[in-house]
Motif scaffolding. Structure first.
Motif, PDB file in Angstrom:
ATOM      1  N   TYR A 125      36.642  40.509  42.771  1.00  0.00           N
ATOM      2  CA  TYR A 125      37.191  41.868  43.420  1.00  0.00           C
ATOM      3  C   TYR A 125      37.735  42.905  42.975  1.00  0.00           C
ATOM      4  O   TYR A 125      37.166  44.204  43.171  1.00  0.00           O
ATOM      5  N   VAL A 148      29.995  40.999  47.217  1.00  0.00           N
ATOM      6  CA  VAL A 148      31.191  42.072  47.374  1.00  0.00           C
ATOM      7  C   VAL A 148      30.781  43.454  47.305  1.00  0.00           C
ATOM      8  O   VAL A 148      30.179  43.674  46.024  1.00  0.00           O
ATOM      9  N   ILE A 171      33.427  41.230  51.700  1.00  0.00           N
ATOM     10  CA  ILE A 171      32.943  40.050  51.120  1.00  0.00           C
ATOM     11  C   ILE A 171      32.120  39.419  52.294  1.00  0.00           C
ATOM     12  O   ILE A 171      32.571  39.074  53.307  1.00  0.00           O
TER      13      ILE A 171
END
Length: 153
Positions: free
Chosen positions: A73, A100, A113
């Motif tokens: 992330y 993502v 996400i």
């Protein structure tokens, strides 16, 4: 006519895939150490087994969760480039297909996400791979000839 927020809200709640918006948390050295789920759709729980995630840290929801996710992330936040991965979670005992993408500017450290639990599919693929390997071993090491014949001989 519905406004855009209402339409997107309906889509968010109707999706089969789990969807969440998360903020990546960094330590003083700028390393991603956790993330907070800001919003999640109803399918989030079905795909993760985790209920009521909004406003909670991932480390609270899944104690001992893999650092892989925080790193992924944070990389998407930093580069602005969306990523798709298939990755397992030993702690959750599940495999996920995950997309993502960054939401907003990098300074907000926010990602969307979109994911599915692919554990059943993954188990089927592994079983098929194992059976294929067994069959190949049998054919290659059989002490006698093996012939494959179709319906026309």
């Amino acid at each position: 006519m519905h406004d855009a927020n209402e339409r997107y809200g309906q889509l968010f709640n109707a999706m089969d895939e789990g969807v969440c918006i998360a903020e990546v948390l960094l330590d003083s050295a700028g390393v991603a150490v956790d993330h907070v789920i800001l919003e999640a759709n109803p399918a989030f729980t079905r795909h993760t087994g985790v209920s009521d995630p909004a406003g909670k840290h991932a480390s609270e929801l899944v104690p001992g969760g893999e650092q892989f996710w925080n790193t992924l992330y944070a990389r998407v936040v930093r580069t602005g480039e969306a990523e798709r991965v298939q990755q397992g979670s030993d702690v959750m005992q599940r495999w996920f297909d995950v997309f993502v993408t960054r939401v907003g500017p990098a300074a907000h450290r926010t990602v969307a996400i979109v994911f599915s639990d692919i554990s059943a599919r993954r188990a089927t693929e592994q079983a098929l791979s194992f059976r294929t390997a067994q069959f190949e071993t049998l054919l290659n090491e059989a002490p006698f000839g093996v012939y494959l014949v179709d319906a026309d001989f």
